[in-house]
Design a protein around this motif. Structure first.
Motif, mmCIF file in Angstrom:
data_model
loop_
_atom_site.group_PDB
_atom_site.id
_atom_site.type_symbol
_atom_site.label_atom_id
_atom_site.label_comp_id
_atom_site.label_asym_id
_atom_site.label_seq_id
_atom_site.Cartn_x
_atom_site.Cartn_y
_atom_site.Cartn_z
ATOM 1 N N TRP A 23 0.884 -1.136 0.122
ATOM 2 C CA TRP A 23 0.215 0.098 -0.025
ATOM 3 C C TRP A 23 0.790 1.338 -0.033
ATOM 4 O O TRP A 23 0.661 2.302 -0.722
ATOM 5 C CB TRP A 23 -1.211 -0.124 1.364
ATOM 6 C CG TRP A 23 -2.045 1.062 1.307
ATOM 7 C CD1 TRP A 23 -3.014 1.122 0.202
ATOM 8 C CD2 TRP A 23 -1.981 2.346 1.978
ATOM 9 N NE1 TRP A 23 -3.881 2.314 0.799
ATOM 10 C CE2 TRP A 23 -3.037 3.001 1.705
ATOM 11 C CE3 TRP A 23 -1.221 2.704 2.857
ATOM 12 C CZ2 TRP A 23 -3.303 4.116 2.314
ATOM 13 C CZ3 TRP A 23 -1.305 3.953 3.889
ATOM 14 C CH2 TRP A 23 -2.721 4.596 3.082
ATOM 15 N N THR B 9 -6.411 0.708 -2.972
ATOM 16 C CA THR B 9 -6.564 0.157 -1.580
ATOM 17 C C THR B 9 -7.447 -1.145 -1.709
ATOM 18 O O THR B 9 -6.947 -2.397 -1.281
ATOM 19 C CB THR B 9 -7.091 0.940 -0.539
ATOM 20 O OG1 THR B 9 -6.325 2.137 -0.493
ATOM 21 C CG2 THR B 9 -7.414 0.494 0.693
ATOM 22 N N ALA B 10 -8.690 -1.132 -2.507
ATOM 23 C CA ALA B 10 -9.507 -2.379 -2.454
ATOM 24 C C ALA B 10 -8.764 -3.274 -3.382
ATOM 25 O O ALA B 10 -8.627 -4.479 -2.935
ATOM 26 C CB ALA B 10 -10.634 -1.910 -3.184
ATOM 27 N N GLN C 238 -8.763 4.977 -2.853
ATOM 28 C CA GLN C 238 -9.959 4.065 -2.313
ATOM 29 C C GLN C 238 -9.853 2.630 -3.515
ATOM 30 O O GLN C 238 -9.832 1.570 -3.067
ATOM 31 C CB GLN C 238 -11.146 4.624 -2.746
ATOM 32 C CG GLN C 238 -11.366 5.434 -1.493
ATOM 33 C CD GLN C 238 -12.748 6.573 -1.646
ATOM 34 O OE1 GLN C 238 -13.678 6.085 -2.606
ATOM 35 N NE2 GLN C 238 -13.300 7.382 -0.782
ATOM 36 N N ILE C 239 -9.843 3.050 -4.697
ATOM 37 C CA ILE C 239 -9.793 1.782 -5.668
ATOM 38 C C ILE C 239 -8.495 0.935 -5.515
ATOM 39 O O ILE C 239 -8.645 -0.298 -5.601
ATOM 40 C CB ILE C 239 -9.921 2.333 -7.153
ATOM 41 C CG1 ILE C 239 -10.396 0.937 -7.835
ATOM 42 C CG2 ILE C 239 -8.992 3.011 -7.767
ATOM 43 C CD1 ILE C 239 -11.775 0.754 -8.264
ATOM 44 N N SER D 230 -8.205 10.822 -3.940
ATOM 45 C CA SER D 230 -9.298 9.974 -2.831
ATOM 46 C C SER D 230 -9.770 8.808 -3.657
ATOM 47 O O SER D 230 -9.766 7.798 -3.244
ATOM 48 C CB SER D 230 -10.021 10.788 -2.225
ATOM 49 O OG SER D 230 -11.143 11.210 -3.116
ATOM 50 N N GLY D 231 -10.198 9.078 -5.170
ATOM 51 C CA GLY D 231 -10.656 8.066 -5.724
ATOM 52 C C GLY D 231 -9.696 6.723 -5.885
ATOM 53 O O GLY D 231 -9.969 5.796 -5.728
#
Length: 132
Positions: free
Chosen positions: A86, A110-111, A107-108, A103-104
């Motif tokens: 990460w 990290t998923a 998020q993607i 931020s987008g």
């Protein structure tokens, strides 16, 4: 040597299709909207990266977690690998690259890392488990 090769394959074989479908098929439009990837993605670089990571992770796993049960080894390995991955795949990229939504992207990606290590951690653990 056989276990090392199997561990590398346990990393690379699921990583390539997962990464390809995640980044270039399923979420391709989202990544395009983030404007973070180049149009001419260099697949050989990606494969080389996966082979290097697979080798390093196999050495790390063998030295730190070899002989653990599959579940225990997978959890310990994921607890080490996820934050490290990460840090260089999400934080460093977000810090250096222009993109429409940091931020987008966080998020993607990290998923992706969570799904990725949920898959490869038990596979690598199975190679080095007590029962193998």
């Amino acid at each position: 040597m056989k276990k090392r090769i199997m561990a590398i394959l346990a990393y690379v074989l699921p990583t390539f299709p997962l990464g390809f479908f995640w980044h270039l098929t399923v979420f391709a439009d989202y990544y395009k909207s983030l404007n973070v990837y180049r149009e001419d993605i260099l697949i050989p670089f990606g494969i080389a990266s996966m082979l290097i990571q697979g080798f390093i992770w196999s050495v790390v796993y063998e030295r730190l977690f070899s002989g653990e049960s599959i579940l225990r080894g997978a959890v310990k390995f994921a607890a080490l690998a996820c934050p490290l991955a990460w840090s260089f795949l999400v934080i460093a990229v977000a810090a250096k690259h222009r993109m429409s939504s940091v931020s987008g992207y966080v998020q993607i990606e990290t998923a992706f890392i969570l799904v990725h290590y949920a898959i490869v951690s038990p596979l690598i653990a199975a190679v080095y488990s007590r029962k193998s």
